[in-house]
Design a protein around this motif. Structure first.
Motif, PDB file in Angstrom:
ATOM      1  N   CYS A  49      37.241 -32.274 100.750  1.00 27.99           N
ATOM      2  CA  CYS A  49      38.552 -31.630 100.572  1.00 27.99           C
ATOM      3  C   CYS A  49      39.549 -32.597  99.935  1.00 27.99           C
ATOM      4  O   CYS A  49      40.327 -32.209  99.052  1.00 27.99           O
ATOM      5  CB  CYS A  49      39.096 -31.146 101.912  1.00 27.99           C
ATOM      6  SG  CYS A  49      38.343 -29.619 102.508  1.00 27.99           S
ATOM      7  N   ASN A  69      38.135 -15.047 106.297  1.00 27.73           N
ATOM      8  CA  ASN A  69      38.072 -15.385 104.876  1.00 27.73           C
ATOM      9  C   ASN A  69      37.682 -14.207 104.001  1.00 27.73           C
ATOM     10  O   ASN A  69      38.015 -14.194 102.810  1.00 27.73           O
ATOM     11  CB  ASN A  69      37.132 -16.575 104.687  1.00 27.73           C
ATOM     12  CG  ASN A  69      37.734 -17.840 105.259  1.00 27.73           C
ATOM     13  OD1 ASN A  69      38.688 -18.374 104.716  1.00 27.73           O
ATOM     14  ND2 ASN A  69      37.221 -18.293 106.394  1.00 27.73           N
ATOM     15  N   PHE A 129      39.681 -24.249  93.811  1.00 31.00           N
ATOM     16  CA  PHE A 129      40.192 -23.630  95.037  1.00 31.00           C
ATOM     17  C   PHE A 129      39.062 -22.983  95.835  1.00 31.00           C
ATOM     18  O   PHE A 129      39.084 -23.002  97.073  1.00 31.00           O
ATOM     19  CB  PHE A 129      41.276 -22.607  94.709  1.00 31.00           C
ATOM     20  CG  PHE A 129      42.629 -23.215  94.500  1.00 31.00           C
ATOM     21  CD1 PHE A 129      43.315 -23.787  95.559  1.00 31.00           C
ATOM     22  CD2 PHE A 129      43.227 -23.224  93.254  1.00 31.00           C
ATOM     23  CE1 PHE A 129      44.566 -24.364  95.384  1.00 31.00           C
ATOM     24  CE2 PHE A 129      44.469 -23.796  93.056  1.00 31.00           C
ATOM     25  CZ  PHE A 129      45.147 -24.374  94.119  1.00 31.00           C
ATOM     26  N   ALA A 130      38.063 -22.410  95.159  1.00 32.67           N
ATOM     27  CA  ALA A 130      36.899 -21.870  95.860  1.00 32.67           C
ATOM     28  C   ALA A 130      36.142 -22.988  96.574  1.00 32.67           C
ATOM     29  O   ALA A 130      35.699 -22.835  97.719  1.00 32.67           O
ATOM     30  CB  ALA A 130      35.983 -21.144  94.879  1.00 32.67           C
ATOM     31  N   VAL A 133      37.350 -25.981  97.625  1.00 36.63           N
ATOM     32  CA  VAL A 133      38.103 -26.501  98.772  1.00 36.63           C
ATOM     33  C   VAL A 133      38.090 -25.496  99.911  1.00 36.63           C
ATOM     34  O   VAL A 133      38.073 -25.862 101.095  1.00 36.63           O
ATOM     35  CB  VAL A 133      39.541 -26.893  98.365  1.00 36.63           C
ATOM     36  CG1 VAL A 133      40.475 -25.701  98.287  1.00 36.63           C
ATOM     37  CG2 VAL A 133      40.108 -27.921  99.341  1.00 36.63           C
ATOM     38  N   GLY A 134      38.050 -24.178  99.574  1.00 42.71           N
ATOM     39  CA  GLY A 134      37.936 -23.161 100.615  1.00 42.71           C
ATOM     40  C   GLY A 134      36.636 -23.284 101.388  1.00 42.71           C
ATOM     41  O   GLY A 134      36.610 -23.141 102.611  1.00 42.71           O
ATOM     42  N   ILE A 160      50.539 -23.558  96.655  1.00 41.27           N
ATOM     43  CA  ILE A 160      49.876 -22.628  95.743  1.00 41.27           C
ATOM     44  C   ILE A 160      50.859 -21.794  94.922  1.00 41.27           C
ATOM     45  O   ILE A 160      50.690 -21.680  93.706  1.00 41.27           O
ATOM     46  CB  ILE A 160      48.875 -21.731  96.488  1.00 41.27           C
ATOM     47  CG1 ILE A 160      47.640 -22.545  96.855  1.00 41.27           C
ATOM     48  CG2 ILE A 160      48.432 -20.563  95.610  1.00 41.27           C
ATOM     49  CD1 ILE A 160      46.534 -21.750  97.486  1.00 41.27           C
ATOM     50  N   PHE A 176      48.672 -25.090 101.637  1.00 43.45           N
ATOM     51  CA  PHE A 176      48.561 -24.192 100.495  1.00 43.45           C
ATOM     52  C   PHE A 176      49.645 -23.125 100.455  1.00 43.45           C
ATOM     53  O   PHE A 176      49.986 -22.624  99.388  1.00 43.45           O
ATOM     54  CB  PHE A 176      47.182 -23.538 100.486  1.00 43.45           C
ATOM     55  CG  PHE A 176      46.083 -24.526 100.214  1.00 43.45           C
ATOM     56  CD1 PHE A 176      45.900 -25.021  98.945  1.00 43.45           C
ATOM     57  CD2 PHE A 176      45.266 -24.982 101.224  1.00 43.45           C
ATOM     58  CE1 PHE A 176      44.909 -25.949  98.673  1.00 43.45           C
ATOM     59  CE2 PHE A 176      44.268 -25.903 100.974  1.00 43.45           C
ATOM     60  CZ  PHE A 176      44.091 -26.388  99.690  1.00 43.45           C
ATOM     61  N   SER A 223      40.463 -21.993  89.633  1.00 39.48           N
ATOM     62  CA  SER A 223      39.814 -20.996  90.484  1.00 39.48           C
ATOM     63  C   SER A 223      38.567 -21.570  91.148  1.00 39.48           C
ATOM     64  O   SER A 223      38.327 -21.372  92.345  1.00 39.48           O
ATOM     65  CB  SER A 223      39.437 -19.760  89.657  1.00 39.48           C
ATOM     66  OG  SER A 223      40.577 -19.182  89.078  1.00 39.48           O
ATOM     67  N   SER A 245      40.301 -16.653  95.310  1.00 39.62           N
ATOM     68  CA  SER A 245      39.251 -17.609  94.938  1.00 39.62           C
ATOM     69  C   SER A 245      38.960 -18.559  96.096  1.00 39.62           C
ATOM     70  O   SER A 245      37.797 -18.833  96.420  1.00 39.62           O
ATOM     71  CB  SER A 245      39.671 -18.414  93.703  1.00 39.62           C
ATOM     72  OG  SER A 245      39.815 -17.578  92.588  1.00 39.62           O
ATOM     73  N   MET A 246      40.029 -19.051  96.720  1.00 42.00           N
ATOM     74  CA  MET A 246      39.846 -19.928  97.866  1.00 42.00           C
ATOM     75  C   MET A 246      39.177 -19.171  99.009  1.00 42.00           C
ATOM     76  O   MET A 246      38.335 -19.714  99.729  1.00 42.00           O
ATOM     77  CB  MET A 246      41.186 -20.499  98.320  1.00 42.00           C
ATOM     78  CG  MET A 246      41.051 -21.603  99.345  1.00 42.00           C
ATOM     79  SD  MET A 246      42.571 -22.546  99.571  1.00 42.00           S
ATOM     80  CE  MET A 246      43.615 -21.322 100.312  1.00 42.00           C
TER      81      MET A 246
END
Length: 408
Positions: free
Chosen positions: A301, A156, A321-322, A324-325, A249, A245, A318, A270-271
């Motif tokens: 999620c 990541n 997505f962060a 959910v990451g 995305i 994604f 942003s 961001s994710m």
């Protein structure tokens, strides 16, 4: 190994020299992988301008894992993992250089990309479970959760850096550079693998009884282990309806948020930032391992995916997505560690190959579902519907295992 190991030190597994070599090589290579993945998705969208064809490309890339993962697991349990990884990583390097050359010479087209998608899928069918099951040989059982979390941290961190660099390169220089840099990055992995000293003996000491018997034994072992079976089903639900994604995305960036390549790269980054935070959290709490963590992260999620589908603001996107990451990595790291720690040594390769089958092999189904939903209900609707399906299936799974099976 030292008598005392602080497993709550987020970098404890790096004390193992072999794991450290592996981790540093992966750190460099994964940035290249994300460069290539980001460029590939944008390239397919540019060539086809079709949500369905983007979904088809991603589906074909993972199709081999759907059909070959079980055979790969039977081989991995009776084959030196270091030697196998040297082969697979070398092949992935060659593919990256070939793609760079074809894009640079402007020969590339959609049918050629489909061939490369299939080749990548076949190689990764052997590479992914071999890498997953190799970690316990490098770090040991005590540090396994920490090592898996550090691998996720690595992945990541690359997810943050790779797409951001790719966005800049896609906008300002030739697309082929992304693939060329990925090819170069595999040199670090190969150096690390050659430095690792674990011998070339396979982990399993049992003799193979034949390919199909080995596969059936692995499936029976999984079926009879409730923790492994339950974890596999949760991974299946998560992968089919959340891990889409690569399909959604670029479509979301272009058609919902109306942003360019740089905006696309920033959303992926961001994710990655969220996932990076999740990996650090798991590495710092590596004593804690429970199905409740899988339940919680899957529900979160699902809900966040619904919010993404409703949202139209770039800044809020942003943050979503962060978020959910973070929960995705919390889920996948916990699931991976649960499977490995719940598996006997002689079955670990087959369990992790089944994990690859469920986690990656079912991606064609998820990609086609996401692409089809985006085509019919538009991109925002696809996010909402996938989130709802994931949540409903989780409730059904929970009722079956936690209520019905508990009373049996």
């Amino acid at each position: 190994m030292a008598a005392y190991i602080d497993v709550n030190n987020p970098f404890a597994a790096l004390k193992s020299k072999n794991f450290r070599y592996f981790w540093i090589g992966q750190c460099i290579s994964l940035i290249g992988t994300w460069l290539q993945n980001t460029a590939l998705s944008w390239l397919v969208l540019t060539l086809t301008k079709s949500a369905f064809l983007v979904g088809l490309f991603n589906a074909l890339q993972f199709t081999p894992q759907l059909f070959l993962s079980l055979f790969a697991g039977a081989i991995i349990d009776h084959f030196p993992k270091k030697k196998l990884l040297i082969i697979t990583q070398s092949l992935l390097m060659i593919v990256a250089f070939l793609l760079s050359f074809l894009i640079w010479t402007k020969v590339i087209n959609y049918p050629i990309l489909l061939v490369f998608a299939l080749a990548l899928g076949i190689i990764n069918t052997f590479d992914m479970p071999a890498r997953q099951s190799f970690v316990i040989e490098l770090a040991g059982q005590e540090l396994l959760i920490n090592a898996v979390a550090l691998n996720s941290l690595n992945f990541n961190l690359a997810r943050v850096i790779g797409p951001a660099i790719a966005g800049i390169l896609l906008k300002n220089v030739r697309m082929s550079v992304c693939f060329f840099l990925n090819g170069l990055s595999f040199i670090a992995v190969l150096i690390g693998l050659f430095l690792i000293d674990v011998g070339l003996k396979p982990l399993s000491k049992t003799k193979s009884r034949g390919m199909f018997k080995d596969i059936l034994e692995g499936l029976k072992y999984t079926k009879n282990n409730r923790v492994i079976l339950q974890t596999m089903i949760l991974i299946l639900i998560m992968n089919v309806f959340i891990m889409n994604f690569n399909v959604l995305i670029p479509l979301y960036t272009k058609y919902v948020l109306h942003k360019d390549e740089a905006g696309y790269g920033f959303l992926l980054s961001s994710m990655g930032i969220g996932a990076l935070s999740g990996a650090l959290f798991v590495a710092s709490t590596s004593k804690k391992l429970a199905l409740k963590r899988l339940y919680f992260s899957l529900v979160m999620c699902s809900l966040i995916l619904i919010f993404i589908g409703i949202n139209r603001d770039y800044k809020l996107s942003s943050f979503l997505f962060a978020s959910v990451g973070f929960f995705m990595i919390l889920f996948t790291t916990t699931a991976n560690s649960t499977l490995q720690l719940s598996s006997a040594d002689e079955y670990r390769g087959r369990v992790m190959s089944l994990y690859t089958l469920v986690f990656a092999g079912t991606t064609p189904i998820g990609s086609l579902i996401a692409g089809t939903f985006a085509q019919i209900f538009k991109v925002g609707g696809a996010f909402v519907i996938c989130g709802i399906f994931c949540f409903v299936l989780f409730i059904l799974e929970y009722l079956i295992f936690e209520i019905i099976f508990a009373k049996a």
